[in-house]
Design an enzyme around this catalytic site. Structure first.
Site, short mmCIF file in Angstrom:
data_model
loop_
_atom_site.label_atom_id
_atom_site.label_comp_id
_atom_site.label_asym_id
_atom_site.label_seq_id
_atom_site.Cartn_x
_atom_site.Cartn_y
_atom_site.Cartn_z
N LYS A 58 0.84 -1.20 0.00
CA LYS A 58 0.00 0.00 0.00
C LYS A 58 0.88 1.25 0.00
O LYS A 58 0.67 2.18 -0.77
CB LYS A 58 -0.83 -0.02 1.30
CG LYS A 58 -2.26 0.40 1.14
CD LYS A 58 -3.00 0.32 2.46
CE LYS A 58 -4.28 -0.45 2.29
NZ LYS A 58 -5.16 -0.40 3.45
N PHE A 109 -16.89 10.85 10.43
CA PHE A 109 -18.24 10.59 9.94
C PHE A 109 -18.30 10.49 8.41
O PHE A 109 -19.38 10.50 7.84
CB PHE A 109 -19.20 11.70 10.41
CG PHE A 109 -19.32 11.76 11.90
CD1 PHE A 109 -20.25 10.97 12.58
CD2 PHE A 109 -18.50 12.58 12.65
CE1 PHE A 109 -20.35 11.00 13.96
CE2 PHE A 109 -18.59 12.63 14.04
CZ PHE A 109 -19.52 11.84 14.70
N LEU A 110 -17.12 10.43 7.75
CA LEU A 110 -17.15 10.43 6.28
C LEU A 110 -17.89 9.21 5.74
O LEU A 110 -17.96 8.16 6.38
CB LEU A 110 -15.73 10.48 5.71
CG LEU A 110 -14.74 9.34 6.02
CD1 LEU A 110 -14.99 8.11 5.18
CD2 LEU A 110 -13.33 9.83 5.79
N GLU A 150 -17.95 6.53 2.59
CA GLU A 150 -17.17 6.06 1.45
C GLU A 150 -17.90 6.46 0.17
O GLU A 150 -19.12 6.48 0.13
CB GLU A 150 -16.99 4.54 1.52
CG GLU A 150 -15.99 4.17 2.59
CD GLU A 150 -15.86 2.67 2.79
OE1 GLU A 150 -16.19 1.90 1.87
OE2 GLU A 150 -15.44 2.27 3.89
N LYS A 188 -20.26 9.01 18.23
CA LYS A 188 -20.05 8.28 16.97
C LYS A 188 -20.98 7.06 16.89
O LYS A 188 -21.66 6.83 15.89
CB LYS A 188 -18.58 7.86 16.88
CG LYS A 188 -18.25 6.94 15.73
CD LYS A 188 -18.43 7.61 14.38
CE LYS A 188 -18.33 6.58 13.26
NZ LYS A 188 -18.68 7.13 11.96
N ASN A 238 -24.29 6.40 14.28
CA ASN A 238 -24.41 5.25 13.37
C ASN A 238 -25.59 4.35 13.72
O ASN A 238 -26.27 3.85 12.83
CB ASN A 238 -23.10 4.44 13.38
CG ASN A 238 -22.10 5.02 12.40
OD1 ASN A 238 -22.39 6.01 11.73
ND2 ASN A 238 -20.93 4.42 12.29
N ALA A 245 -35.88 2.40 1.12
CA ALA A 245 -35.90 0.96 1.34
C ALA A 245 -34.93 0.28 0.37
O ALA A 245 -34.71 0.77 -0.73
CB ALA A 245 -37.31 0.43 1.14
N CYS A 294 -19.11 0.08 8.60
CA CYS A 294 -19.45 0.77 9.85
C CYS A 294 -20.75 0.32 10.51
O CYS A 294 -20.73 -0.15 11.64
CB CYS A 294 -19.50 2.27 9.60
SG CYS A 294 -17.87 2.94 9.20
P1 NAD Z 1 -9.27 0.02 6.76
O1 NAD Z 1 -9.31 -1.41 7.11
O2 NAD Z 1 -9.60 0.48 5.37
O3 NAD Z 1 -7.81 0.61 7.08
C1 NAD Z 1 -7.10 0.34 8.24
C2 NAD Z 1 -5.61 0.41 7.89
O4 NAD Z 1 -4.86 0.28 9.10
C3 NAD Z 1 -5.13 -0.70 6.96
O5 NAD Z 1 -4.47 -0.13 5.85
C4 NAD Z 1 -4.17 -1.52 7.83
O6 NAD Z 1 -3.11 -2.09 7.10
C5 NAD Z 1 -3.69 -0.47 8.81
N1 NAD Z 1 -3.15 -1.00 10.07
C6 NAD Z 1 -3.61 -2.02 10.82
N2 NAD Z 1 -2.83 -2.19 11.90
C7 NAD Z 1 -1.86 -1.25 11.84
C8 NAD Z 1 -0.75 -0.90 12.66
N3 NAD Z 1 -0.50 -1.57 13.79
N4 NAD Z 1 0.05 0.12 12.27
C9 NAD Z 1 -0.19 0.80 11.14
N5 NAD Z 1 -1.24 0.52 10.31
C10 NAD Z 1 -2.05 -0.49 10.66
O7 NAD Z 1 -10.21 0.74 7.83
P2 NAD Z 1 -11.06 2.09 7.63
O8 NAD Z 1 -12.29 1.82 6.87
O9 NAD Z 1 -10.14 3.17 7.21
O10 NAD Z 1 -11.50 2.35 9.14
C11 NAD Z 1 -10.59 2.80 10.13
C12 NAD Z 1 -11.39 3.18 11.36
O11 NAD Z 1 -12.26 4.30 11.04
C13 NAD Z 1 -12.32 2.10 11.89
O12 NAD Z 1 -12.39 2.19 13.27
C14 NAD Z 1 -13.66 2.45 11.27
O13 NAD Z 1 -14.73 1.98 12.05
C15 NAD Z 1 -13.62 3.96 11.31
N6 NAD Z 1 -14.46 4.61 10.30
C16 NAD Z 1 -14.54 4.11 9.03
C17 NAD Z 1 -15.32 4.77 8.09
C18 NAD Z 1 -15.45 4.23 6.69
O14 NAD Z 1 -16.34 4.69 5.98
N7 NAD Z 1 -14.61 3.32 6.26
C19 NAD Z 1 -16.00 5.93 8.44
C20 NAD Z 1 -15.87 6.44 9.73
C21 NAD Z 1 -15.09 5.77 10.65
#
Ligand code: NAD
Length: 464
Positions: A38, A158-159, A161, A213, A217, A261, A269
């Site tokens: 990555k 709160f973004l 995807e 948060k 959700n 619906a 999330c």
């Molecule tokens: P993701 O799985 O896409 O990304 C997590 C990243 O963390 C991965 O690239 C992984 O390799 C890396 N990682 C794991 N352990 C690590 C470590 N020890 N050191 C460095 N990097 C490490 O997850 P995401 O969707 O980005 O979500 C991250 C957090 O944000 C979660 O708690 C999620 O609930 C929250 N969140 C996500 C969204 C969403 O839409 N995806 C929105 C709001 C909040």
């Protein structure tokens, strides 16, 4: 003012978007991940996930030297005064949030700390995690015989995807959970562009920020489950859920959003955060009945989609079924908890063969559905899918599926049966092309139409 250097640990959907956008706000960002592949891609300006608008912003900030990528977490932690934790917090087997990655990062922070730091939790974490992170860091410092000052802040994200860049740069609000004035002031600096742009900031304590948060959700997920249940009733009584949604959504107390619906919510999330909230409450002997009902209803809704297909097609053995859309929603390649991951395996288990197309998520879908691979044919586009099929199912409403050439599709299919699980099309219009149209809470079956007609006739006959 802080030293302008921010480390963001975790470079997934949240960490990468936060890194790129905070760089665009003028901060100096070091984005860290354990995934070397990555990081290599990102260094070249290639985004390893699908998120509209992200690539351009990434390249701009790389060119202007405001963002770097590394796996060297130790140096990143030492160099920066602000550290965002943005690692994944997936659901553990029992529904709790799995905090393994958060704990690992907290331990590293305690090990590397070399001066005052603000540790910002952006990952979604259960109430009490901020306090636990603080304790872990303090314990490490004690072991090292160091006494650096630091603050832990909860700053949930709160973004959405698919709209992540827009949401990060135009948020409805920013939550800053900390009672430290020093940390508050640094967080205002980090988000200076938004703070000076009159975006509402909510300053509160760590626990409240963490719960905000999950509450947001859980509320949104429950709203979706609510309208999904109403759609099931609509199917049975000859009502149209699209009109119900529009009409109740016009009531400003209810609001129109998250009231469409469909085949059940998915994504990274809602499913995990609702379950984690229930577990947090259970640990305090509190039964969150409404949230639990919403979760159960969502599981049921996904199964209900398969029942709809079965009800119309009968025995699925040997049937060819076309699937349009695999990701949990349009605009992303994220397959986590996508309704397609329930619908496709159940159809295959019942003997069907699948033809599928998604503009972005086929690689991820193939990985998730590896054990069903021999029964799934991934197609080149939306017109290859219907060829020779007994039914076409719209699962994810990508824009290109919103204006299909229905005449062409009908010619390609063996049987013109169209399941519109996102209620994108109008039943009457699609029926005019000769399709049998089945929506969610709009596709009234012949059986129900007959029942409604009989009941109206009966009322007329009895003068009631
Ligand atoms: P993701 O799985 O896409 O990304 C997590 C990243 O963390 C991965 O690239 C992984 O390799 C890396 N990682 C794991 N352990 C690590 C470590 N020890 N050191 C460095 N990097 C490490 O997850 P995401 O969707 O980005 O979500 C991250 C957090 O944000 C979660 O708690 C999620 O609930 C929250 N969140 C996500 C969204 C969403 O839409 N995806 C929105 C709001 C909040």
């Amino acid at each position: 003012m802080y030293n302008n250097k921010i480390s963001i640990i975790g470079t997934g959907y949240v960490g990468l978007v936060a890194g790129v956008c905070l760089a665009d706000f003028g901060n100096q960002i070091i984005n860290v991940d354990i995934d070397q592949k990555k990081i290599d891609k990102l260094k070249k300006g290639e985004v390893p996930l699908y998120e509209p608008g992200l690539q351009d912003k990434l390249r701009k900030n790389l060119n202007e030297d405001r963002i770097t990528f590394t796996t060297d977490i130790e140096s990143a932690l030492r160099e920066s005064e602000v550290i965002f934790i943005a690692v994944g917090t997936p659901a553990a087997e029992n529904g709790e949030a799995d905090l393994t990655a958060v704990r690992k990062v907290a331990a590293k922070i305690g090990k590397e700390m070399n001066g005052y730091k603000v540790v910002v939790n952006k990952s979604t974490v259960p109430v009490g995690t901020g306090a636990r992170v603080e304790k872990m860091i303090r314990d490490r410092l004690k072991k090292r015989n160091k006494n650096y000052d630091f603050d832990v802040v909860s700053n949930p994200e709160f973004l959405r995807e698919g709209k992540a860049v827009h949401d990060f740069t135009n948020p409805d609000r920013i939550i800053i959970g900390t009672e430290s004035e020093r940390a508050q002031s640094i967080m205002k600096d980090v988000y200076r562009s938004l703070y000076t742009d009159n975006v509402p900031f909510v300053f509160t304590n760590v626990e409240t920020a963490e719960l905000i948060k999950y509450s947001a959700n859980a509320f949104l997920a429950t709203k979706i489950s609510f309208i999904n249940e109403i759609s099931v009733l609509c199917d049975e009584v000859g009502a149209n859920v699209k009109e119900v949604s529009r009409a109740i959504g016009l009531d400003s107390r209810i609001g129109e959003k998250f009231l469409r619906a469909g085949p059940g919510y998915g994504g990274s999330c809602f499913p995990k955060d609702t379950r984690a909230l229930v577990r947090t409450a259970e640990s305090k002997d509190i039964d969150l009945k409404v949230v639990k009902a919403g979760i159960e209803s969502n599981v049921r809704q996904k199964e209900y989609m398969v029942e709809k297909i079965e009800e119309r097609l009968g025995d699925l053995e040997g049937k060819e079924i076309g699937i349009l859309g695999l990701s949990f929603k349009p605009g992303t390649d994220d397959m986590r908890e996508s309704p397609a991951l329930t619908i496709i395996p159940e159809l295959v288990d019942k003997g069907a063969h699948i033809k599928a197309y998604d503009p972005e998520a086929m690689e991820n879908a193939d990985r998730e559905l590896a054990e069903y691979r021999s029964n799934i044919l991934y197609c080149a586009d939306e017109y290859e899918v219907p060829k020779g099929t007994d039914a076409l199912v719209l699962v994810t409403e990508w824009n290109q599926f919103r204006r299909l050439d229905l005449e062409r599709i009908k010619e390609l299919m063996k049987e013109p049966i169209f399941f519109d699980f996102r209620n994108v099309y109008d039943r009457v219009e699609v029926s005019e092309y000769g399709f049998d149209y089945i929506g969610v809470g709009t596709g009234v079956s012949d059986r129900v139409q007959e029942e409604v007609k009989q009941s109206k006739d009966q009322i007329a006959a009895t003068g009631g």
